[in-house]
Design an enzyme around this catalytic site. Sequence first.
Site, PDB file in Angstrom:
ATOM      1  N   LYS A 221      48.207  43.871  45.251  1.00  0.00           N
ATOM      2  CA  LYS A 221      48.160  43.097  44.067  1.00  0.00           C
ATOM      3  C   LYS A 221      49.325  42.728  43.326  1.00  0.00           C
ATOM      4  O   LYS A 221      49.587  41.568  42.887  1.00  0.00           O
ATOM      5  CB  LYS A 221      46.913  44.060  43.106  1.00  0.00           C
ATOM      6  CG  LYS A 221      46.622  43.045  41.745  1.00  0.00           C
ATOM      7  CD  LYS A 221      45.948  43.991  40.974  1.00  0.00           C
ATOM      8  CE  LYS A 221      46.814  44.929  40.012  1.00  0.00           C
ATOM      9  NZ  LYS A 221      46.444  45.581  38.937  1.00  0.00           N
TER      10      LYS A 221
ATOM     11  N   ASP B 266      42.437  41.363  41.021  1.00  0.00           N
ATOM     12  CA  ASP B 266      42.499  42.795  39.987  1.00  0.00           C
ATOM     13  C   ASP B 266      40.898  42.645  39.863  1.00  0.00           C
ATOM     14  O   ASP B 266      40.181  41.986  40.295  1.00  0.00           O
ATOM     15  CB  ASP B 266      43.413  42.726  38.736  1.00  0.00           C
ATOM     16  CG  ASP B 266      42.871  41.424  37.650  1.00  0.00           C
ATOM     17  OD1 ASP B 266      41.929  40.628  38.087  1.00  0.00           O
ATOM     18  OD2 ASP B 266      43.463  41.354  36.699  1.00  0.00           O
TER      19      ASP B 266
END
Length: 229
Positions: A121, A139
């Site tokens: 991420k 996320d």
Amino acid sequence: MRKKERFDALISYFTESHPEPETELHYENPFQLLVAVVLSAQCTDKRVNIVTPALFRDFPAPEYLAVSSFDELAPYIKSISYPNNKTKHLLGLGKMLVEDFNSEVPATVEELQKLPGVGRKTANVIASVIYNLPTMAVDTHVFRVSKRIGLVTQTAKTPLEVEKQLVRHIPEDLIPKAHHWLILHGRYVCLARKPKCEKCDLTSFCRFYEKKMKAEKLAESLAKDSDRR
């Protein structure tokens, strides 16, 4: 509504209403953004932005982290979630940037993920924001919003599965923007516990809202039937 129509509607809306979305993290260079994103894991951008001015003032480049110690760095981020782990990550990150990357932030997701504290991420965020690469950081906001709207299947159980489905249907040049569109929508409108559907402009193509309205109409109909009896 078909999935392609949902994507088209989403892109059309945000392209017009929010054509140049940006991260809410404060930074002035790639190194600062990298540090800020590492700190933002399971922590709010607002809290990170409170901490980073002093941190960036005293640790303005990887070299400063590389020669620092835990006791020197830790007080700067003590109010951030998981401060001990993140202190260790930043110290290791600084050393690796200096020793392996000539103090430059890597430009590929693969190289970025070699850095301490940098998962997929975080790597996708850096690649997208700094290098404008077509990477989609997933996320909790992106994960939730994309499933609620109906952009990805309910069977997508991991961030990677959601990421793959999103990038498959979003034009490459818009992927960096779409990342911010979804995050900001989840942060301010499509909240986890109580989404603000009454203030949302995406209800015309949102699967969650469609189901919500059907449930409310059914409940209303059942209540009327009960009253007649």
